[in-house]
Design a protein around this motif. Sequence first.
Motif, PDB file in Angstrom:
ATOM      1  N   ALA A 156       0.979  -1.175  -0.114  1.00 21.94           N
ATOM      2  CA  ALA A 156       0.044   0.060   0.270  1.00 21.94           C
ATOM      3  C   ALA A 156       1.287   1.119  -0.398  1.00 21.94           C
ATOM      4  N   ALA A 157       1.955   1.837   0.943  1.00 20.46           N
ATOM      5  CA  ALA A 157       2.828   2.350   1.047  1.00 20.46           C
ATOM      6  C   ALA A 157       3.334   2.938  -0.554  1.00 20.46           C
ATOM      7  N   LEU A 158       3.791   1.869  -1.356  1.00 19.87           N
ATOM      8  CA  LEU A 158       4.360   1.722  -2.636  1.00 19.87           C
ATOM      9  C   LEU A 158       3.031   2.269  -4.114  1.00 19.87           C
ATOM     10  N   THR A 159       2.167   2.115  -3.153  1.00 21.98           N
ATOM     11  CA  THR A 159       0.928   2.295  -4.267  1.00 21.98           C
ATOM     12  C   THR A 159       0.052   3.520  -4.442  1.00 21.98           C
ATOM     13  N   GLY A 160       0.288   3.303  -3.197  1.00 20.94           N
ATOM     14  CA  GLY A 160      -0.963   4.245  -2.280  1.00 20.94           C
ATOM     15  C   GLY A 160      -2.545   3.533  -2.368  1.00 20.94           C
ATOM     16  N   ALA A 161      -1.748   1.958  -2.236  1.00 20.68           N
ATOM     17  CA  ALA A 161      -3.755   1.452  -1.809  1.00 20.68           C
ATOM     18  C   ALA A 161      -3.880   1.690  -1.026  1.00 20.68           C
ATOM     19  N   THR A 162      -5.293   1.414  -0.539  1.00 22.66           N
ATOM     20  CA  THR A 162      -6.122   1.089   1.020  1.00 22.66           C
ATOM     21  C   THR A 162      -6.175  -0.047   1.096  1.00 22.66           C
ATOM     22  N   VAL A 163      -6.537  -0.439   2.100  1.00 26.73           N
ATOM     23  CA  VAL A 163      -6.156  -2.753   2.268  1.00 26.73           C
ATOM     24  C   VAL A 163      -7.500  -2.785   3.531  1.00 26.73           C
ATOM     25  N   GLN A 164      -8.222  -3.034   3.681  1.00 22.23           N
ATOM     26  CA  GLN A 164      -9.258  -3.956   3.740  1.00 22.23           C
ATOM     27  C   GLN A 164      -9.187  -5.040   4.846  1.00 22.23           C
ATOM     28  N   ILE A 165      -9.350  -5.495   5.748  1.00 22.41           N
ATOM     29  CA  ILE A 165      -9.192  -6.919   5.714  1.00 22.41           C
ATOM     30  C   ILE A 165     -10.676  -7.187   6.896  1.00 22.41           C
ATOM     31  N   ILE A 166     -10.665  -8.728   6.137  1.00 26.31           N
ATOM     32  CA  ILE A 166     -12.124  -9.099   6.099  1.00 26.31           C
ATOM     33  C   ILE A 166     -11.639 -10.495   7.152  1.00 26.31           C
ATOM     34  N   MET A 167     -13.038 -10.648   7.646  1.00 25.73           N
ATOM     35  CA  MET A 167     -12.721 -12.295   8.565  1.00 25.73           C
ATOM     36  C   MET A 167     -14.005 -13.077   7.750  1.00 25.73           C
ATOM     37  N   ASN A 168     -13.074 -13.800   7.255  1.00 24.51           N
ATOM     38  CA  ASN A 168     -14.526 -15.316   6.904  1.00 24.51           C
ATOM     39  C   ASN A 168     -14.507 -16.188   7.939  1.00 24.51           C
ATOM     40  N   HIS A 169     -15.524 -16.268   8.696  1.00 25.14           N
ATOM     41  CA  HIS A 169     -15.545 -17.433  10.332  1.00 25.14           C
ATOM     42  C   HIS A 169     -16.217 -18.253   9.199  1.00 25.14           C
ATOM     43  N   ASP A 170     -15.835 -19.970   9.252  1.00 22.03           N
ATOM     44  CA  ASP A 170     -17.400 -20.481   9.296  1.00 22.03           C
ATOM     45  C   ASP A 170     -18.726 -20.552   9.508  1.00 22.03           C
ATOM     46  N   ASN A 171     -19.478 -20.499   8.738  1.00 19.76           N
ATOM     47  CA  ASN A 171     -21.054 -20.618   8.170  1.00 19.76           C
ATOM     48  C   ASN A 171     -21.346 -19.530   8.371  1.00 19.76           C
ATOM     49  N   ARG A 172     -19.936 -18.092   8.319  1.00 14.29           N
ATOM     50  CA  ARG A 172     -20.721 -16.381   8.459  1.00 14.29           C
ATOM     51  C   ARG A 172     -20.580 -16.176   6.617  1.00 14.29           C
ATOM     52  N   LEU A 173     -20.699 -16.375   6.052  1.00 12.35           N
ATOM     53  CA  LEU A 173     -19.666 -16.030   4.327  1.00 12.35           C
ATOM     54  C   LEU A 173     -20.601 -15.396   3.718  1.00 12.35           C
ATOM     55  N   ASP A 174     -21.895 -15.605   3.826  1.00 10.61           N
ATOM     56  CA  ASP A 174     -22.642 -14.245   3.565  1.00 10.61           C
ATOM     57  C   ASP A 174     -21.922 -12.784   4.267  1.00 10.61           C
ATOM     58  N   GLU A 175     -21.771 -12.518   5.376  1.00  7.48           N
ATOM     59  CA  GLU A 175     -21.328 -11.818   6.614  1.00  7.48           C
ATOM     60  C   GLU A 175     -20.440 -10.976   5.336  1.00  7.48           C
ATOM     61  N   SER A 176     -19.432 -11.921   4.712  1.00  2.45           N
ATOM     62  CA  SER A 176     -17.678 -11.495   4.065  1.00  2.45           C
ATOM     63  C   SER A 176     -18.487 -11.324   3.086  1.00  2.45           C
ATOM     64  N   VAL A 177     -19.273 -12.009   2.805  1.00  2.75           N
ATOM     65  CA  VAL A 177     -19.493 -11.264   1.409  1.00  2.75           C
ATOM     66  C   VAL A 177     -19.860  -9.846   0.976  1.00  2.75           C
ATOM     67  N   GLU A 178     -20.798  -9.429   1.960  1.00  2.00           N
ATOM     68  CA  GLU A 178     -21.857  -8.161   2.507  1.00  2.00           C
ATOM     69  C   GLU A 178     -21.048  -7.366   2.686  1.00  2.00           C
ATOM     70  N   LYS A 179     -19.465  -7.419   2.975  1.00  3.89           N
ATOM     71  CA  LYS A 179     -18.382  -6.658   3.521  1.00  3.89           C
ATOM     72  C   LYS A 179     -17.900  -6.658   2.423  1.00  3.89           C
ATOM     73  N   ILE A 180     -17.330  -7.111   1.385  1.00  2.00           N
ATOM     74  CA  ILE A 180     -16.379  -7.208   0.174  1.00  2.00           C
ATOM     75  C   ILE A 180     -17.614  -6.320  -0.558  1.00  2.00           C
ATOM     76  N   ILE A 181     -18.800  -6.360  -0.459  1.00  5.48           N
ATOM     77  CA  ILE A 181     -19.238  -5.598  -1.236  1.00  5.48           C
ATOM     78  C   ILE A 181     -19.491  -4.528  -1.338  1.00  5.48           C
ATOM     79  N   ARG A 182     -19.823  -4.183  -0.137  1.00  7.01           N
ATOM     80  CA  ARG A 182     -19.360  -3.146   0.620  1.00  7.01           C
ATOM     81  C   ARG A 182     -18.075  -2.056  -0.100  1.00  7.01           C
ATOM     82  N   THR A 183     -17.043  -2.743   0.435  1.00  4.74           N
ATOM     83  CA  THR A 183     -15.760  -2.137   0.064  1.00  4.74           C
ATOM     84  C   THR A 183     -16.042  -1.964  -1.791  1.00  4.74           C
ATOM     85  N   LEU A 184     -15.947  -2.598  -2.344  1.00  6.80           N
ATOM     86  CA  LEU A 184     -15.468  -2.483  -3.774  1.00  6.80           C
ATOM     87  C   LEU A 184     -16.517  -1.757  -4.621  1.00  6.80           C
ATOM     88  N   GLU A 185     -18.198  -1.540  -4.098  1.00  3.34           N
ATOM     89  CA  GLU A 185     -18.553  -1.005  -5.084  1.00  3.34           C
ATOM     90  C   GLU A 185     -18.712   1.147  -5.007  1.00  3.34           C
TER      91      GLU A 185
END
Length: 185
Positions: A156-185
Amino acid sequence: MKVVVIAGIPGSGSTTVLENALEILEYTHVNYGDVMLTIAQEMGLADDRDSIRKLSPDVQKEVQRKAAKNIRERSEETNIIVDTHCTIKTPHGFLPGLPKWVLEELQPDQFVLIEADGDEIILRRINDTSRIRDVEKLKDINLHQQMNRAVSMAYAALTGATVQIIMNHDNRLDESVEKIIRTLE
Ligand code: AMP
Ligand code: MG
């Protein structure tokens, strides 16, 4: 166009989260491992994706560099998400997935790191019979995830890009998917 990098250690579920998110998001999915495998096969170096990381570091870097060029060409036409790894665990140590020359080709705008708890990752690897997964101890899995956090901030420091960390816990795939959609749209 926009270039997003998504990464996670084997068993984090990064590819699964991404595939689900792409049902909603308009991005072209590029798997770095697929591109490297095609190049490695053409060069007669590897037959399957899990043998690439066992090649000598210099050979891996040569294939990696060729793959970066190939991917860059595709990002000129559309927004792409590159499914890859911040570091590759090789017999010689951690190999950076996005060294300077790869970042210069790809010019990513965003990094998304998919993580899970170490014990979740151990069980997912045991249950995944489709891949030749390395057997690792909890402390090594934790170290690998720490290394990826650290190096992603360096990328990130070399490019200026942002970094988002998303936890993908067992049986909670929907939450992870929702978070990535919110980050990228
Ligand atoms: P995957 O299917 O995502 O596990 O990727 C398969 C293999 O491709 C990995 O185990 C690595 O050997 C290789 N690979 C993927 N991305 C990179 C990268 N950015 N740099 C070097 N090797 C990579
Ligand atoms: Mg993957």
